[in-house]
Design an enzyme around this catalytic site. Structure first.
Site, PDB file in Angstrom:
ATOM      1  N   ARG A  62      -3.586   7.698   9.001  1.00  0.00           N
ATOM      2  CA  ARG A  62      -4.357   7.676   9.938  1.00  0.00           C
ATOM      3  C   ARG A  62      -5.458   8.545   9.718  1.00  0.00           C
ATOM      4  O   ARG A  62      -5.251   9.844   8.967  1.00  0.00           O
ATOM      5  CB  ARG A  62      -3.605   8.384  11.325  1.00  0.00           C
ATOM      6  CG  ARG A  62      -2.694   7.545  12.098  1.00  0.00           C
ATOM      7  CD  ARG A  62      -3.289   6.231  12.814  1.00  0.00           C
ATOM      8  NE  ARG A  62      -2.585   5.508  13.486  1.00  0.00           N
ATOM      9  CZ  ARG A  62      -1.890   4.309  13.081  1.00  0.00           C
ATOM     10  NH1 ARG A  62      -2.272   3.801  12.065  1.00  0.00           N
ATOM     11  NH2 ARG A  62      -1.185   3.400  13.795  1.00  0.00           N
ATOM     12  N   HIS A  80      -9.059  -0.359   7.879  1.00  0.00           N
ATOM     13  CA  HIS A  80      -7.914  -0.302   8.605  1.00  0.00           C
ATOM     14  C   HIS A  80      -7.223  -1.500   8.609  1.00  0.00           C
ATOM     15  O   HIS A  80      -6.773  -2.072   9.518  1.00  0.00           O
ATOM     16  CB  HIS A  80      -7.968   0.090  10.054  1.00  0.00           C
ATOM     17  CG  HIS A  80      -6.694   0.590  10.538  1.00  0.00           C
ATOM     18  ND1 HIS A  80      -6.833   1.643  11.378  1.00  0.00           N
ATOM     19  CD2 HIS A  80      -5.315   0.480  10.381  1.00  0.00           C
ATOM     20  CE1 HIS A  80      -5.370   1.944  11.759  1.00  0.00           C
ATOM     21  NE2 HIS A  80      -4.684   0.973  11.124  1.00  0.00           N
TER      22      HIS A  80
HETATM   23  P1  NDP Z   1       8.344   6.058   9.708  1.00  0.00           P
HETATM   24  O1  NDP Z   1       8.322   6.638  11.068  1.00  0.00           O
HETATM   25  O2  NDP Z   1       9.419   5.280   9.199  1.00  0.00           O
HETATM   26  O3  NDP Z   1       8.029   7.171   8.693  1.00  0.00           O
HETATM   27  C1  NDP Z   1       7.502   8.346   8.920  1.00  0.00           C
HETATM   28  C2  NDP Z   1       7.881   9.608   7.635  1.00  0.00           C
HETATM   29  O4  NDP Z   1       6.850  10.505   7.783  1.00  0.00           O
HETATM   30  C3  NDP Z   1       9.381   9.799   7.838  1.00  0.00           C
HETATM   31  O5  NDP Z   1       9.731  10.107   6.588  1.00  0.00           O
HETATM   32  C4  NDP Z   1       9.239  11.057   8.309  1.00  0.00           C
HETATM   33  O6  NDP Z   1      10.482  11.878   7.994  1.00  0.00           O
HETATM   34  C5  NDP Z   1       7.749  11.741   8.083  1.00  0.00           C
HETATM   35  N1  NDP Z   1       7.476  12.937   8.959  1.00  0.00           N
HETATM   36  C6  NDP Z   1       6.873  12.698  10.183  1.00  0.00           C
HETATM   37  N2  NDP Z   1       6.755  13.808  10.581  1.00  0.00           N
HETATM   38  C7  NDP Z   1       6.730  14.706   9.462  1.00  0.00           C
HETATM   39  C8  NDP Z   1       6.317  16.344   9.312  1.00  0.00           C
HETATM   40  N3  NDP Z   1       5.944  17.045  10.107  1.00  0.00           N
HETATM   41  N4  NDP Z   1       6.752  16.824   7.960  1.00  0.00           N
HETATM   42  C9  NDP Z   1       7.082  15.887   6.718  1.00  0.00           C
HETATM   43  N5  NDP Z   1       7.187  14.481   7.053  1.00  0.00           N
HETATM   44  C10 NDP Z   1       7.191  13.690   8.207  1.00  0.00           C
HETATM   45  O7  NDP Z   1       7.099   5.297   9.719  1.00  0.00           O
HETATM   46  P2  NDP Z   1       6.509   4.363   8.814  1.00  0.00           P
HETATM   47  O8  NDP Z   1       6.635   4.446   7.551  1.00  0.00           O
HETATM   48  O9  NDP Z   1       6.602   2.941   9.510  1.00  0.00           O
HETATM   49  O10 NDP Z   1       4.834   4.332   9.036  1.00  0.00           O
HETATM   50  C11 NDP Z   1       4.049   5.318   8.773  1.00  0.00           C
HETATM   51  C12 NDP Z   1       2.743   5.424   9.403  1.00  0.00           C
HETATM   52  O11 NDP Z   1       1.677   4.724   8.640  1.00  0.00           O
HETATM   53  C13 NDP Z   1       2.638   5.039  10.793  1.00  0.00           C
HETATM   54  O12 NDP Z   1       2.852   6.064  11.571  1.00  0.00           O
HETATM   55  C14 NDP Z   1       0.962   4.456  10.800  1.00  0.00           C
HETATM   56  O13 NDP Z   1       0.256   5.683  11.028  1.00  0.00           O
HETATM   57  C15 NDP Z   1       0.753   4.231   9.366  1.00  0.00           C
HETATM   58  N6  NDP Z   1       0.389   2.817   9.221  1.00  0.00           N
HETATM   59  C16 NDP Z   1      -0.738   2.225   9.005  1.00  0.00           C
HETATM   60  C17 NDP Z   1      -1.007   0.929   8.739  1.00  0.00           C
HETATM   61  C18 NDP Z   1      -2.545   0.482   8.251  1.00  0.00           C
HETATM   62  O14 NDP Z   1      -2.674  -0.539   8.166  1.00  0.00           O
HETATM   63  N7  NDP Z   1      -3.068   1.416   7.668  1.00  0.00           N
HETATM   64  C19 NDP Z   1      -0.393  -0.070   8.981  1.00  0.00           C
HETATM   65  C20 NDP Z   1       1.103   0.454   9.305  1.00  0.00           C
HETATM   66  C21 NDP Z   1       1.314   2.033   9.541  1.00  0.00           C
HETATM   67  P3  NDP Z   1      11.853  11.642   8.518  1.00  0.00           P
HETATM   68  O15 NDP Z   1      11.885  10.626   7.552  1.00  0.00           O
HETATM   69  O16 NDP Z   1      12.535  12.947   8.202  1.00  0.00           O
HETATM   70  O17 NDP Z   1      11.877  11.375   9.907  1.00  0.00           O
HETATM   71  C1  OXD Z   2      -0.126   0.437  12.369  1.00  0.00           C
HETATM   72  C2  OXD Z   2      -1.605   0.032  12.019  1.00  0.00           C
HETATM   73  O1  OXD Z   2       0.227   1.314  12.946  1.00  0.00           O
HETATM   74  O2  OXD Z   2      -1.835  -1.119  11.891  1.00  0.00           O
HETATM   75  O3  OXD Z   2       0.743  -0.802  12.302  1.00  0.00           O
HETATM   76  O4  OXD Z   2      -2.040   0.916  11.888  1.00  0.00           O
END
Ligand code: NDP
Ligand code: OXD
Length: 311
Positions: free
Chosen positions: A226, A274
């Site tokens: 993000r 994006h």
């Molecule tokens: P998940 O919820 O599966 O994974 C998030 C990870 O971040 C987990 O490992 C979590 O830890 C970790 N995390 C969260 N908060 C913290 C913190 N404070 N400190 C350390 N680690 C933290 O999300 P996804 O992998 O599915 O997606 C990640 C992000 O990717 C989405 O939220 C979105 O913003 C972005 N995205 C972007 C896209 C694009 O097209 N650019 C498309 C899809 C997603 P824990 O495992 O311990 O919970």
């Molecule tokens: C998502 C994205 O969160 O598209 O899936 O950014």
């Protein structure tokens, strides 16, 4: 029961068509054509206008049309009692894996510098340090669905992969760090740093000058999570000081990226709109309808978000 699609920038008619193709009897409405707000029990949402969801008194589940849910929680009137489900989908994961592999390999092969050599008509096959994949530390901020899938793919290519998450993990082939105390160790070994964190109050602004200063000098950055993770003013000074070599950015604080934004023309920045991974309604609609069926039977929802954690 009616389903409202409230996603003005995310092809609402396509979502409506896919839902109706699966079940012609569904009552599907597309914002702002809500008709009686009391009819709406489910919403498929992407960046809904503030207050829109709160105006639906019988809403029980909001399905985020992406993996991230930060776009819902920025609404100060977001209804606290409503369940939130996010996208976890093989096509979305594949899209992110492809994006991360593409840009990691581009960095591993020094392609940004070679592009510059081409522009300057320079033939020099020795200009760059020879470092094999297993000598190249790749670090993931976030080891969730996407971070793990991308990390595993890079392990398969022989990279030295590590990652950082909130809770402790033990993953084959990936060196795992967790919590605030684990962050510096992850940064210190990451020649290529990839952000795949959710945007929450804890992760907002994490990509700043202080973090850049803890990476090996000349590190590469990929932010596919993000725009709010980045302190944008800190990036160009870090690139120009050689602290970072290059950055690939898919996400921005303001999207679309304004036409006069300095990132567009900076030679050490790659901008993508994006589109690292795009939700495919053809695949995701089936999961949404399954979850609606689970909800009707009182069964657990898949991929329900912990609204206290915000992801
Ligand atoms: P998940 O919820 O599966 O994974 C998030 C990870 O971040 C987990 O490992 C979590 O830890 C970790 N995390 C969260 N908060 C913290 C913190 N404070 N400190 C350390 N680690 C933290 O999300 P996804 O992998 O599915 O997606 C990640 C992000 O990717 C989405 O939220 C979105 O913003 C972005 N995205 C972007 C896209 C694009 O097209 N650019 C498309 C899809 C997603 P824990 O495992 O311990 O919970
Ligand atoms: C998502 C994205 O969160 O598209 O899936 O950014």
């Amino acid at each position: 029961m009616a389903i409202l699609i409230i996603a003005s920038h995310d092809r609402p008619d396509w979502w409506a068509r896919e839902l109706k193709q699966r079940d012609a009897d569904l009552d599907v409405r597309v914002w702002p054509d809500v008709r009686d707000p009391a009819d709406i029990t489910y919403a498929l949402a992407w960046k809904p206008p503030a207050g829109a969801l709160a105006s639906l008194p019988n809403l029980s589940i909001v399905f985020s049309l992406g993996a991230g849910v930060d776009h819902l929680f920025t609404d100060p009137d977001f209804p606290a009692h409503v369940a939130v489900v996010r996208v976890v989908d093989p096509y979305l994961t594949a899209g992110m894996r492809e994006y991360v592999l593409l840009h990691t390999l581009r960095y591993h092969k020094n392609q940004p510098a070679l592009d510059q050599q081409q522009r300057d008509h320079i033939w020099d096959d020795r200009a760059h340090e020879l470092r094999q994949a297993d000598e190249k530390g790749v670090g993931f901020l976030g080891l969730g669905e996407l971070g793990q899938a991308c990390g595993n793919a890079l392990v398969g290519l022989g990279f030295d992969v590590a990652g950082w998450s909130r809770s402790a993990k033990d993953l084959p082939g990936i060196t795992c760090f967790d919590g605030r105390g684990g962050l510096d160790a992850l940064l210190g070994r990451s020649r290529i740093l990839i952000c795949l964190l959710p945007l929450t109050p804890e992760t907002e602004g994490i990509l700043d000058a202080d973090l850049f200063s803890k990476l090996p000098k000349g590190a590469y950055l990929i932010n596919a999570a993000r725009g709010g993770h980045m302190v944008e003013e800190d990036l160009i000074p870090a690139l120009e000081a050689g602290r970072l070599a290059h950055a690939t950015l898919d996400v921005f604080r303001e999207e679309p990226l304004p036409a006069d934004h300095p990132f567009w023309d900076h030679p050490q920045i790659t901008v993508t709109p994006h589109n690292a991974a795009i939700t495919d309604p053809r695949s995701v609609v089936a999961q949404i309808l399954d979850d609606i069926a689970h909800h009707t039977r009182g069964a657990a929802l898949s991929n329900q978000v912990d609204t206290r954690l915000g992801y």
